[in-house]
Scaffold this motif. Sequence first.
Motif, mmCIF file in Angstrom:
data_model
loop_
_atom_site.group_PDB
_atom_site.id
_atom_site.type_symbol
_atom_site.label_atom_id
_atom_site.label_comp_id
_atom_site.label_asym_id
_atom_site.label_seq_id
_atom_site.Cartn_x
_atom_site.Cartn_y
_atom_site.Cartn_z
ATOM 1 N N CYS A 59 63.285 -21.024 -18.311
ATOM 2 C CA CYS A 59 64.329 -20.006 -18.088
ATOM 3 C C CYS A 59 65.507 -20.644 -17.925
ATOM 4 C CB CYS A 59 63.949 -19.590 -17.019
ATOM 5 S SG CYS A 59 65.036 -18.038 -16.165
ATOM 6 N N ASN A 66 58.988 -19.560 -19.864
ATOM 7 C CA ASN A 66 59.323 -18.255 -20.067
ATOM 8 C C ASN A 66 57.944 -17.599 -20.720
ATOM 9 O OD1 ASN A 66 62.035 -18.255 -19.669
ATOM 10 N ND2 ASN A 66 62.651 -18.971 -21.781
ATOM 11 N N ALA A 71 60.441 -11.986 -21.398
ATOM 12 C CA ALA A 71 61.715 -12.493 -21.406
ATOM 13 C C ALA A 71 62.811 -11.654 -21.788
ATOM 14 C CB ALA A 71 61.609 -13.316 -22.809
ATOM 15 N N ALA A 84 65.902 -15.915 -20.359
ATOM 16 C CA ALA A 84 65.290 -15.934 -18.907
ATOM 17 C C ALA A 84 64.078 -15.356 -19.028
ATOM 18 C CB ALA A 84 66.498 -14.920 -17.976
ATOM 19 N N CYS A 85 63.320 -15.999 -17.961
ATOM 20 C CA CYS A 85 61.900 -15.758 -17.800
ATOM 21 C C CYS A 85 61.600 -14.369 -17.714
ATOM 22 C CB CYS A 85 61.152 -16.496 -16.767
ATOM 23 S SG CYS A 85 61.667 -16.522 -15.166
ATOM 24 N N CYS A 89 65.654 -12.686 -13.465
ATOM 25 C CA CYS A 89 66.717 -14.098 -13.553
ATOM 26 C C CYS A 89 67.638 -13.432 -14.741
ATOM 27 C CB CYS A 89 65.639 -15.078 -14.198
ATOM 28 S SG CYS A 89 64.989 -15.947 -12.847
ATOM 29 N N CYS A 132 55.896 -13.530 -11.373
ATOM 30 C CA CYS A 132 57.233 -14.264 -11.836
ATOM 31 C C CYS A 132 58.099 -14.250 -10.684
ATOM 32 C CB CYS A 132 57.836 -13.397 -12.931
ATOM 33 S SG CYS A 132 58.812 -14.711 -13.944
#
Length: 179
Positions: A59, A66, A71, A84-85, A89, A132
Amino acid sequence: MGDQQNMKISELSDRLGVSEMTIHRDIKPLVEEGIVIKTFGGITLVRNHSADETASNECVYCSKNNHETLAFRLILPNDRIETACCGHCGLLRYKQLGEKVIQAVCGDFLRRTTISAVQATFVMDTSLDIGCCQPQVLTFEQRTHAEKFVKGFGGMILSFSEALDLVDSKMNVHDGCRK
């Protein structure tokens, strides 16, 4: 490597004045990031790799791994793509970059299709823990799917701009994802 695209490990060792074992150890991260490819007895520089690119499996915002299904990708000038994951994010990075972002894309949480983040419907603060970053942000192409999801798992339904502002304001209170 200068202008050279290929180089033998023995050449690198001689030029840098270190052992071949040191070269092998030191190039490992470059291989993992896709900057170079190991060849028989040497390495090759990967073409079209920008030093600014983040490894595709990490990320760009929090450095977590990720996950393809969550994503969030930001398309930037000069064919650069940051990944970004998750939506959390992705929104925070989008806020950082501002007008530099040409396009943002993410995945529909239910259908696993790629969608425009700006046109997506966002769901925050559900009871479903996806493992996450917090506060969790899920993306849906259709508002009706988000509404049905919220009936089962709770949460708030938000537009892109509402989600952008809410994640940013919550993160100013506490930082729930950065290492």
